[in-house]
Scaffold this motif. Sequence first.
Motif, short mmCIF file in Angstrom:
data_model
loop_
_atom_site.label_atom_id
_atom_site.label_comp_id
_atom_site.label_asym_id
_atom_site.label_seq_id
_atom_site.Cartn_x
_atom_site.Cartn_y
_atom_site.Cartn_z
N ALA A 50 67.81 -21.16 16.70
CA ALA A 50 69.16 -20.58 16.79
C ALA A 50 69.50 -19.75 15.56
O ALA A 50 70.33 -18.83 15.64
N ILE A 51 68.88 -20.04 14.43
CA ILE A 51 69.16 -19.29 13.20
C ILE A 51 68.87 -17.81 13.39
O ILE A 51 69.55 -16.95 12.82
N ARG A 52 67.85 -17.51 14.23
CA ARG A 52 67.50 -16.09 14.47
C ARG A 52 68.67 -15.34 15.08
O ARG A 52 68.94 -14.19 14.74
N GLY A 53 69.38 -15.99 16.01
CA GLY A 53 70.55 -15.34 16.61
C GLY A 53 71.67 -15.14 15.62
O GLY A 53 72.39 -14.13 15.68
N TRP A 54 71.84 -16.08 14.68
CA TRP A 54 72.91 -15.95 13.68
C TRP A 54 72.64 -14.81 12.71
O TRP A 54 73.56 -14.35 12.02
N MET A 55 71.39 -14.36 12.62
CA MET A 55 71.06 -13.23 11.74
C MET A 55 71.50 -11.89 12.32
O MET A 55 71.57 -10.90 11.60
N ARG A 56 71.78 -11.86 13.63
CA ARG A 56 72.21 -10.63 14.28
C ARG A 56 73.71 -10.43 14.09
O ARG A 56 74.47 -11.38 14.00
N ASP A 57 74.12 -9.19 14.12
CA ASP A 57 75.55 -8.87 14.05
C ASP A 57 76.08 -8.76 15.48
O ASP A 57 76.45 -7.69 15.95
N GLU A 58 76.10 -9.89 16.16
CA GLU A 58 76.53 -9.94 17.55
C GLU A 58 77.44 -11.13 17.74
O GLU A 58 77.30 -12.15 17.06
N PRO A 59 78.39 -11.04 18.68
CA PRO A 59 79.28 -12.18 18.94
C PRO A 59 78.49 -13.35 19.50
O PRO A 59 77.58 -13.19 20.31
N SER A 60 78.83 -14.56 19.05
CA SER A 60 78.15 -15.76 19.51
C SER A 60 79.09 -16.93 19.32
O SER A 60 80.27 -16.77 18.98
N TYR A 61 78.58 -18.14 19.53
CA TYR A 61 79.39 -19.34 19.37
C TYR A 61 79.66 -19.65 17.91
O TYR A 61 80.51 -20.47 17.59
N MET A 62 78.91 -19.00 16.99
CA MET A 62 79.18 -19.06 15.56
C MET A 62 79.17 -17.65 15.02
O MET A 62 78.47 -16.78 15.54
N PRO A 63 79.94 -17.37 13.97
CA PRO A 63 79.94 -16.01 13.42
C PRO A 63 78.58 -15.66 12.84
O PRO A 63 77.84 -16.54 12.39
N PRO A 64 78.22 -14.38 12.85
CA PRO A 64 76.94 -13.98 12.25
C PRO A 64 76.90 -14.33 10.77
O PRO A 64 77.94 -14.41 10.10
N ILE A 65 75.70 -14.56 10.27
CA ILE A 65 75.52 -14.72 8.83
C ILE A 65 75.84 -13.38 8.17
O ILE A 65 75.31 -12.34 8.57
N GLU A 66 76.70 -13.37 7.20
CA GLU A 66 77.07 -12.12 6.54
C GLU A 66 75.95 -11.67 5.61
O GLU A 66 75.24 -12.49 5.01
N LEU A 67 75.80 -10.36 5.49
CA LEU A 67 74.82 -9.82 4.56
C LEU A 67 75.14 -10.32 3.15
O LEU A 67 76.29 -10.32 2.71
N GLY A 68 74.11 -10.77 2.46
CA GLY A 68 74.29 -11.31 1.12
C GLY A 68 74.53 -12.81 1.09
O GLY A 68 74.54 -13.41 0.01
N SER A 69 74.69 -13.43 2.28
CA SER A 69 74.96 -14.87 2.34
C SER A 69 73.68 -15.65 2.56
O SER A 69 72.71 -15.16 3.15
N VAL A 70 73.71 -16.91 2.15
CA VAL A 70 72.58 -17.81 2.34
C VAL A 70 72.33 -18.02 3.83
O VAL A 70 73.27 -17.97 4.64
N ILE A 71 71.07 -18.22 4.21
CA ILE A 71 70.74 -18.49 5.60
C ILE A 71 71.31 -19.83 6.01
O ILE A 71 71.02 -20.86 5.40
#
Length: 334
Positions: A50-71
């Motif tokens: 699921a972490i792979r999906g959080w790396m995208r800038d797309e709407p999901s059940y959790m906000p995307p990981i922001e650029l510059g933020s920890v994985i």
Amino acid sequence: MMYKNKQFYLCERPEGVVSSKAVPQREHIIEAIQDGELIIENQYISIDPAIRGWMRDEPSYMPPIELGSVIRSSTVGKVVASCHPDYQVGDRVYGLSGWETYSVSNGFFLNKIPDDSPYPENYYLSIMGAVGLTAYFAITDRSGLKSGETLLMSAAAGAVGSIGGQIAKQMGCRVVGIAGSDEKCGWLKTIGFDDTINYKTTEDMTAAIARACPEGVDVYFDNVGGEILDAALLNLNSHARVLFCGSIASYNATEPVPGPYNWWQILARSAEVRGFLISDYLAQFPEAALTIGQWLDEGKLEFREEIVDGFDNCLSAFNRLFDGSNNGKMLVKV
């Protein structure tokens, strides 16, 4: 006291397989915390598709990981400093944090490991944590599975799939697992699966599913999407359920993924598609964990963990999730 923290962070949105250019390492010093915060020394890090999906800038059940933020990831560790009234130095905790050696937390989505817990700490990122709870609630509640029905499980040798299949067997169901090697298929049979399909050596998945599920599929547990989903759709029974839990086959796609081509079968079979998120069951976690613990103690559940040693291996361990070379729940021991 100062803590030197190593982190993997999101430098750019990755295309395809995640590289160290998109997710490099850095170090920074944690010098102080505020009232209501605590510092956790992470001991194990959960590595999840699921972490792979959080790396995208797309709407999901959790906000995307922001650029510059920890994985973002789940971790288990020990409290080493605290200005939080509910946590003391020495407490063992697990919850949502990241790919880092130390985490500063305000207590959100954080849980204590009971002092009298007989289970190893890493279990709280696998069988006693989100993995086991996902399998439990998906099978016992969201799927609508009933005794005598047939469950077809994709990614069946994975953490969720293997546990979910065993729970379905306890409910009196026929369980067929799809996995990516003969060794994995063989292991699934030793833990109770009625039949298995090696998708890497099968030329016609639709026919293979029909042979393994001669009475059709009542519940298809979808962890992968793609061609396997299309083949499963052609084998659904009337009023079947497709439980959508993941889509690992498309997570590293560099172009829009077409299909599923056989989506019309949902109409033809009067079937349902049910999305599943474990966050819908937060209030029921403690009761479910007790049940899972009892099954473990009684020898009714088996599961696999692959623990990779060394924080620096987070990214390489993560990419192994997508070529099928991992065995069970993937963790990194910091």
